[in-house]
Motif scaffolding. Structure first.
Motif, PDB file in Angstrom:
ATOM      1  N   PRO A 548      37.361  42.210  34.390  1.00 33.96           N
ATOM      2  CA  PRO A 548      36.492  42.647  33.293  1.00 33.96           C
ATOM      3  C   PRO A 548      35.148  43.166  33.807  1.00 33.96           C
ATOM      4  N   PRO A 549      34.580  44.176  33.152  1.00 34.63           N
ATOM      5  CA  PRO A 549      33.279  44.732  33.583  1.00 34.63           C
ATOM      6  C   PRO A 549      32.160  43.707  33.605  1.00 34.63           C
ATOM      7  N   ASP A 550      32.194  42.754  32.638  1.00 31.23           N
ATOM      8  CA  ASP A 550      31.096  41.782  32.613  1.00 31.23           C
ATOM      9  C   ASP A 550      31.117  40.844  33.803  1.00 31.23           C
ATOM     10  N   LYS A 551      32.197  40.883  34.605  1.00 31.62           N
ATOM     11  CA  LYS A 551      32.249  40.076  35.816  1.00 31.62           C
ATOM     12  C   LYS A 551      31.741  40.831  37.034  1.00 31.62           C
ATOM     13  N   PHE A 552      32.031  42.119  37.108  1.00 34.33           N
ATOM     14  CA  PHE A 552      31.653  42.817  38.338  1.00 34.33           C
ATOM     15  C   PHE A 552      30.422  43.708  38.194  1.00 34.33           C
ATOM     16  N   ILE A 553      30.082  44.150  36.970  1.00 35.77           N
ATOM     17  CA  ILE A 553      28.889  45.002  36.803  1.00 35.77           C
ATOM     18  C   ILE A 553      27.617  44.254  37.224  1.00 35.77           C
ATOM     19  N   PRO A 554      27.402  42.995  36.783  1.00 40.39           N
ATOM     20  CA  PRO A 554      26.194  42.274  37.242  1.00 40.39           C
ATOM     21  C   PRO A 554      26.135  42.148  38.760  1.00 40.39           C
ATOM     22  N   ILE A 555      27.297  41.944  39.398  1.00 38.63           N
ATOM     23  CA  ILE A 555      27.316  41.853  40.867  1.00 38.63           C
ATOM     24  C   ILE A 555      26.905  43.194  41.466  1.00 38.63           C
ATOM     25  N   ALA A 556      27.414  44.271  40.888  1.00 36.80           N
ATOM     26  CA  ALA A 556      27.067  45.608  41.383  1.00 36.80           C
ATOM     27  C   ALA A 556      25.567  45.861  41.253  1.00 36.80           C
ATOM     28  N   GLU A 557      24.964  45.389  40.157  1.00 38.93           N
ATOM     29  CA  GLU A 557      23.520  45.599  39.960  1.00 38.93           C
ATOM     30  C   GLU A 557      22.704  44.774  40.945  1.00 38.93           C
ATOM     31  N   GLU A 558      23.105  43.526  41.158  1.00 42.56           N
ATOM     32  CA  GLU A 558      22.341  42.654  42.051  1.00 42.56           C
ATOM     33  C   GLU A 558      22.448  43.089  43.510  1.00 42.56           C
ATOM     34  N   THR A 559      23.567  43.713  43.875  1.00 43.76           N
ATOM     35  CA  THR A 559      23.778  44.117  45.275  1.00 43.76           C
ATOM     36  C   THR A 559      23.434  45.588  45.504  1.00 43.76           C
ATOM     37  N   ASP A 560      22.923  46.274  44.464  1.00 42.44           N
ATOM     38  CA  ASP A 560      22.575  47.707  44.525  1.00 42.44           C
ATOM     39  C   ASP A 560      23.804  48.612  44.677  1.00 42.44           C
ATOM     40  N   LEU A 561      25.002  48.044  44.556  1.00 37.95           N
ATOM     41  CA  LEU A 561      26.207  48.889  44.569  1.00 37.95           C
ATOM     42  C   LEU A 561      26.301  49.729  43.303  1.00 37.95           C
ATOM     43  N   ILE A 562      25.529  49.343  42.281  1.00 35.18           N
ATOM     44  CA  ILE A 562      25.578  50.072  41.022  1.00 35.18           C
ATOM     45  C   ILE A 562      25.139  51.520  41.185  1.00 35.18           C
ATOM     46  N   VAL A 563      24.294  51.804  42.181  1.00 36.03           N
ATOM     47  CA  VAL A 563      23.797  53.173  42.362  1.00 36.03           C
ATOM     48  C   VAL A 563      24.921  54.114  42.821  1.00 36.03           C
TER      49      VAL A 563
END
Length: 759
Positions: A548-563
């Motif tokens: 689910p997105p709510d599991k990995f999106i926060p991780i992506a934001e905290e690790t800067d992978l979201i960019v």
């Protein structure tokens, strides 16, 4: 003032030398008797007519009516003193005839009542103490009774324990204290010496009677309290202390009249109290009172030595503040936290109450610190600390651990849900906008959240570090769950942390492994026609399956992978919308979500421009979606960037997602270069609430007055659909129409021309 009322007469009771020698001789005989068997002790006591030998022999048991017991009774009548036998409940099992001369009550009268009925109530604790003692020889005792005539008399004597009919009793040989000439002379000398000595000290020395009236004072009273001795004599002690303070300590002060200094430690008392005193003209000051104990033959009085400890307290407060308080926020620091926790552990060993520890970390503080400067960050921390302090009870404590981390100790709650209430109050308090000032200049409102970890404190807890670590883990559980919430610690949390680490490592490989997909959720008009699509990221893990997105999106934001992930989603969405536009759906548009971290990148405008150029995307069919909360974290910088994007690509439209949840002000909204408002699903799901419907109507009216369009998300029922159809809403999305689906499924929906609306 008459001599017999002078304080020296109330010094420690001083018996004659003969009395002391007699008492010493009695003790020697008792210790000798300890080596004899019970029968020999009774025989010796009765032959020598020395009842003191029986006191302290709990192995002696008189059987009522036996020859030895009858001899014992006869012997008590030959005493010059009164003899009593007292059971633990205060009732008498025997007394000699001299009781009437001493108390006014006959022996028959006394046998029908409890001794506790005629002694002053304050002395009951003294008797209870002796009954609970382990020394069989007992002790010397002094106490007061109410004579049958109503007057108080002071008695003294010797006590010890033995048995009657197999029941433990206290034997008492007592007599009344009476003044003697020799004692009066000695007391007079003590009085003269005492008067001289009391004038050589800087502390106030006073004596008070049992009504708290002042019967003696030295001259230091003038310096400490502003009263001369002649002004203070005969006045009540209340003249020296605020009424509410004296009322609070009244019962404690009363104890010092009846419990001598040698027994206070045994009774859990100290020989001094710190209390607030009141000067005649200068107001309130901290004082320390030390207590002596004095006695005369008619009443008890209490000696008090009072000193002003203002300077000492000021120095202690200064040192304590430097050692135990955070200099920026004024909250307790790490050292005070550890000290308070150890004290709390000790308290719950004595009386267990449910309590908990909360670990707090501000969400978004680093961004504010980096963009608005450390001075603004410090101001925010000070205001956050004040809010935390103000929303807690006086019995609870908040500490600054360092940076933007805080600890809250909730010392007593009735049930688990009370911890949730406290955490909810903290969340609501911190999420309100912060209006800060730099000098005379106001800073635009800033918003932060707070992630909270909660751990309950068990009865046997002793390790502060371990407890703090658990609360910290629970706090990271809140971070991982999306921030701005609270999480309770559980043993399963360690497993979840390991799972999160695996997700983080897997996410780093997901793009290269083609595990990420973009799904789309249709945005439909009132007739069911598909007008646009929202791009939504999906991750298909090769082992764990759909995550689910709510599991990995926060991780992506905290690790800067979201960019990099966000850039990939933008490019894929532009590719797909270009393909659909070229295949006959020329007005179909796509909205792409941008995280706060992604949009704050310095080169974000160039990134969007280059993606549009590479994919050939029609910019009028691309809409950028930003959250209201993200915008309000740094509104001025975000608005500047939004304006730059609109100037570079005029055709592009900007949506505000989750509108109504971010506490943005109308002044900011009017200045936002925004084209579309998105009504958050939290409002849509509560249309049954009249107040909630008013909020929705207000958002719609606001959008129309600002000449903006609006999108409604989260429609899941016919009732919700009918409400927004009635409002002539032309942009709706939700599970009622379609879940997010793959690109291939979207093609099928587009070929169907429109989505069927249930009737």
């Amino acid at each position: 003032m008459e001599k017999q009322n002078k304080p020296a007469q109330l010094e420690n009771r001083m018996g004659s030398l003969e009395t002391k020698l007699d008492y010493l001789s009695t003790l020697i005989n008792q210790y000798k008797a300890l080596n004899l068997n019970p029968e020999d002790v009774v025989k010796t006591a009765l032959e020598d007519k020395d009842l003191s030998l029986l006191l302290g022999r709990e192995d002696i048991n008189f059987l009522t009516g036996s020859p030895e017991e009858m001899k014992f009774r006869n012997l008590t009548e030959q005493l010059g003193d009164t003899f009593l036998e007292v059971k633990e409940d205060g009732n008498l099992s025997f007394c000699n005839s001299r009781i009437e001369a001493l108390t006014g009550f006959s022996c028959d009268d006394m046998m029908e009542r409890s001794l506790y009925h005629i002694i002053k109530p304050e002395y009951k604790a003294v008797f209870s103490y002796h009954f609970s003692g382990t020394d069989p020889l007992g002790d010397h005792i002094v106490f007061q009774i109410i004579h049958k005539s109503g007057s108080f008399i002071t008695l003294e004597g010797q006590i010890g324990f033995y048995k009657r009919d197999n029941q433990r009793v206290m034997g008492m040989i007592i007599h009344s204290l009476s003044p003697e000439k020799e004692l009066q002379n000695r007391l007079q000398k003590l009085e003269d010496n005492y008067d001289a000595l009391s004038e050589t000290v800087n502390e106030v020395i006073i004596r008070i009677d049992e009504d708290f009236n002042i019967i003696y004072s030295n001259s230091a009273m003038k310096d400490i309290f502003g009263y001369g001795s002649d002004e203070i004599l005969g006045k009540n002690l209340s003249i020296l202390f605020p009424p509410e303070i004296l009322k609070r300590y009244h019962d404690d002060l009363r104890k010092y009249f009846y419990i001598d200094s040698r027994d206070r430690e045994k009774m859990g008392m100290t020989n001094s109290l710190e209390i607030l005193g009141r000067h005649k003209t200068r107001g309130i000051s901290p004082m320390e009172i030390s207590f002596g104990n004095t006695k005369n033959f008619e009443e008890r009085t209490l000696t008090c030595i009072i000193r002003d400890i203002t300077q000492r307290k000021n120095a202690e407060r200064t040192l304590h503040k430097l050692a135990y308080y955070d200099q920026l926020t004024g909250l307790g620091n790490r050292d005070l936290f550890f000290q308070d926790m150890q004290e709390h552990f000790d308290n719950i060993q004595l009386e267990f109450n449910l309590s908990c520890l909360m670990f707090l970390d501000l969400d978004g503080f680093k961004n504010i610190n980096d963009t608005l400067g450390h001075d603004t960050g410090d101001m925010l921390l000070k205001e956050a600390a004040k809010r935390l302090h103000d929303c807690l009870r006086e019995s609870d404590s908040v500490y600054r651990l360092g940076g933007d981390e805080f600890l809250v100790l909730i010392r007593k709650i009735r049930e688990v849900k009370d911890a949730s209430k406290v955490a909810g109050n903290i969340l609501n308090t911190i999420r309100m906008p912060f209006y800060l000032k730099r000098g005379d200049k106001s800073i635009p409102a800033v918003n932060v959240g707070v992630s909270i970890g909660i751990v309950f404190i068990s009865e046997g807890e002793k390790d502060v570090n371990e407890l703090t670590k658990k609360a910290d883990l629970a706090m990271y559980g809140s971070k991982n769950a999306g921030k701005n919430r609270y999480t309770f610690y559980s043993e399963e949390m360690v497993q979840k942390i390991n799972e999160r680490w695996e997700l983080e490592q897997g996410l780093k490989k997901a793009m290269a492994g083609n595990e990420l997909e973009v799904h789309y959720q249709p945005i439909v008009g009132s007739s069911g026609n598909i007008r646009g699509l929202e791009a939504l990221l999906r991750w298909y893990h090769p082992v764990m399956g759909l995550i689910p997105p709510d599991k990995f999106i926060p991780i992506a934001e905290e690790t800067d992978l979201i960019v990099p992930i966000g850039t990939w989603v933008l490019e894929k969405s532009c590719q797909d919308i270009t393909e659909w536009n070229n295949n006959g759906y020329e007005n179909l548009y796509v909205t792409v979500n941008f995280s706060t971290k992604q949009f704050e990148q310095p080169d974000i405008i160039d990134t969007i421009t280059h993606v549009i150029e590479r994919t050939g995307c029609n910019p009028s069919n691309l809409k950028i979606e930003l959250t209201e909360t993200g915008i309000m974290q740094a509104p001025d910088e975000t608005i500047k960037k939004m304006n730059l994007l609109k100037s570079e690509i005029p055709e592009i439209e900007i949506l505000i997602d989750d509108f109504g949840t971010g506490y943005s002000s109308l002044s900011y909204l009017a200045n936002l270069p925004t084209d579309i408002l998105k009504i958050d699903l939290s409002f849509v799901s509560k249309l049954h609430d009249p107040n909630n419907r008013k909020v929705v109507n207000s958002i719609i009216n606001l959008a129309e007055s600002l000449e903006m369009d609006y999108v409604t998300e989260g429609i899941e029922s016919e009732v919700e659909l009918a409400f927004f159809q009635d409002k002539k809403c032309e942009r709706m999305q939700g599970y009622y129409f379609s879940h997010p689906v793959s690109k291939d499924e979207i093609v099928k929906l587009l070929k169907a021309s429109s989505l069927p609306l249930k009737e």
